[in-house]
Scaffold this active site. Structure first.
Site, PDB file in Angstrom:
ATOM      1  N   SER A 119       0.696  -1.237   0.151  1.00 40.25           N
ATOM      2  CA  SER A 119      -0.081   0.048  -0.021  1.00 40.25           C
ATOM      3  C   SER A 119       0.808   1.195   0.117  1.00 40.25           C
ATOM      4  CB  SER A 119      -0.886  -0.136   1.129  1.00 40.25           C
ATOM      5  OG  SER A 119      -1.799  -1.168   1.279  1.00 40.25           O
TER       6      SER A 119
HETATM    7  C1  LIG Z   1      -2.130  -4.508   0.083  1.00 43.77           C
HETATM    8  S1  LIG Z   1      -1.705  -5.941   0.575  1.00 43.77           S
HETATM    9  C2  LIG Z   1      -1.084  -5.820   2.007  1.00 43.77           C
HETATM   10  C3  LIG Z   1       0.310  -5.607   2.000  1.00 43.77           C
HETATM   11  C4  LIG Z   1       1.173  -5.636   3.485  1.00 43.77           C
HETATM   12  N1  LIG Z   1       0.415  -4.484   4.534  1.00 43.77           N
HETATM   13  C5  LIG Z   1       2.499  -5.176   3.183  1.00 43.77           C
HETATM   14  O1  LIG Z   1       3.080  -4.915   4.438  1.00 43.77           O
HETATM   15  O2  LIG Z   1       3.070  -5.785   2.604  1.00 43.77           O
HETATM   16  C6  LIG Z   1      -2.966  -6.937   0.704  1.00 43.77           C
HETATM   17  C7  LIG Z   1      -2.653  -8.541   1.048  1.00 43.77           C
HETATM   18  O3  LIG Z   1      -4.028  -9.177   1.302  1.00 43.77           O
HETATM   19  C8  LIG Z   1      -3.798 -10.301   0.825  1.00 43.77           C
HETATM   20  N2  LIG Z   1      -5.074 -11.071   1.040  1.00 43.77           N
HETATM   21  C9  LIG Z   1      -6.254 -10.881   0.371  1.00 43.77           C
HETATM   22  N3  LIG Z   1      -7.555 -11.484   0.438  1.00 43.77           N
HETATM   23  C10 LIG Z   1      -6.719 -12.262   1.477  1.00 43.77           C
HETATM   24  C11 LIG Z   1      -7.462 -13.165   2.581  1.00 43.77           C
HETATM   25  N4  LIG Z   1      -8.785 -13.486   2.204  1.00 43.77           N
HETATM   26  N5  LIG Z   1      -6.735 -13.885   3.335  1.00 43.77           N
HETATM   27  C12 LIG Z   1      -5.403 -13.436   3.466  1.00 43.77           C
HETATM   28  N6  LIG Z   1      -4.720 -12.435   2.654  1.00 43.77           N
HETATM   29  C13 LIG Z   1      -5.285 -11.979   1.708  1.00 43.77           C
HETATM   30  C14 LIG Z   1      -3.221 -10.184  -0.659  1.00 43.77           C
HETATM   31  O4  LIG Z   1      -2.658 -11.396  -1.283  1.00 43.77           O
HETATM   32  C15 LIG Z   1      -2.082  -9.273  -0.396  1.00 43.77           C
HETATM   33  O5  LIG Z   1      -0.974  -9.733  -0.057  1.00 43.77           O
END
Ligand SMILES: C[S@@+](CC[C@H](N)C(=O)[O-])C[C@H]1O[C@@H](n2cnc3c(N)ncnc32)[C@H](O)[C@@H]1O
Length: 268
Positions: A64
């Protein structure tokens, strides 16, 4: 999302800009941001973009924007010794910054859907621990990452002091998220296009505050295994728990050095 502040030449300049624009407001958060270089969480060929206030996506890897992480870190109101759960923990960038504040008596768990991203996060964590000067300057609460769908956390899991979800939460999952919190705990998540802070003020009472308009990719819904059963995500419990000391659910990880010492002595 992002673009709220000017790009920096390096990590420190990006943090200066986030501070000047009041996205970073407290010393603890500032120190954590300065200690971890955002470029270290990029693939080599994209590092030149790391100090822009922009989100970055490449395959399953997704970070993000810095202004969003600043608001999240401030809203979480982190303190040493707390337990933290990061849902959609991605590259581990946020979990590592949080770990610098939680210190040695904290708990730092992350759940990520994609196994390649979990592996990426583990590699980045390993490099941080082995090579970063910051690692020696802080008492670090090392994050532990598991692969799984964060909407399928095993029901016997402990509740946490702080929870963050890094993907857009659908309204029907709001209650599930709220119940991951201990009383007194804080949950930060994108809900209905708003970064939302929810404080659990009682066993069945929560206070909600909308922080910022945001646009996040939605949480991926669970898909059932062939047996039709959910693949439950098991989160590692603390050593105290594993050594046979049952801690009442509402009191898991009390979060003070004094209580940690008490449990340590009890186990001895
Ligand atoms: C914007 S990224 C977050 C990045 C993180 N804050 C970092 O420091 O790198 C959102 C993440 O949520 C994960 N995601 C989406 N749906 C999910 C779920 N149902 N369970 C676990 N992870 C999920 C995605 O694969 C992605 O890696």
């Amino acid at each position: 999302m992002g673009g709220a502040v000017s790009a920096g030449e390096d990590n420190d300049e990006l943090i200066d800009n986030l501070k000047e624009a009041q996205y970073i407001r407290t010393d603890l958060v500032e120190q954590a941001f300065r200690a971890i270089d955002r470029a270290d969480y990029y693939l080599e060929e994209f590092k030149e973009n790391a100090y822009k206030d922009l989100a970055w996506k490449h395959g399953n890897i997704h970070l993000s924007a810095p202004c969003i992480y600043s608001e999240v870190m401030e809203a979480l109101d982190l303190q040493p010794g707390l337990s933290f759960l990061n849902l959609g923990s991605g590259t581990g960038y946020l979990s590592s910054m949080v770990g610098l504040i939680l210190g040695p008596f904290g708990v730092n768990h992350g759940v990520e859907l994609h196994s390649d991203v979990t592996e990426y996060a583990k590699q980045k964590l390993d490099v941080f621990i082995r090579t970063s000067d910051s690692f020696d300057k802080f008492d670090f609460c090392e994050p532990s990452f598991v692969t799984g769908n964060c909407l399928e956390i095993a029901p016997d899991c402990c509740q946490y002091d702080r929870v963050y979800c890094g993907a857009g939460v659908q309204k029907e999952h709001e209650e599930y998220m709220k119940n991951l919190l201990k009383v007194g705990g804080i949950l930060v998540m994108p809900l209905e296009e708003k970064l939302t802070k929810i404080t659990r003020i009682g066993p069945s009472a929560w206070e909600t505050k909308k922080i910022l308009a945001v646009s996040f990719a939605p949480l991926v819904q669970p898909c059932r295994s062939e047996s039709g059963q959910p693949r439950l995500v098991q989160l590692r419990k603390s050593e105290r728990w594993e050594s046979g000391t049952r801690i009442p659910r509402a009191n898991c990880w009390p979060g003070t050095r004094l209580v940690s010492l008490y449990w340590f002595l009890t186990i001895l």
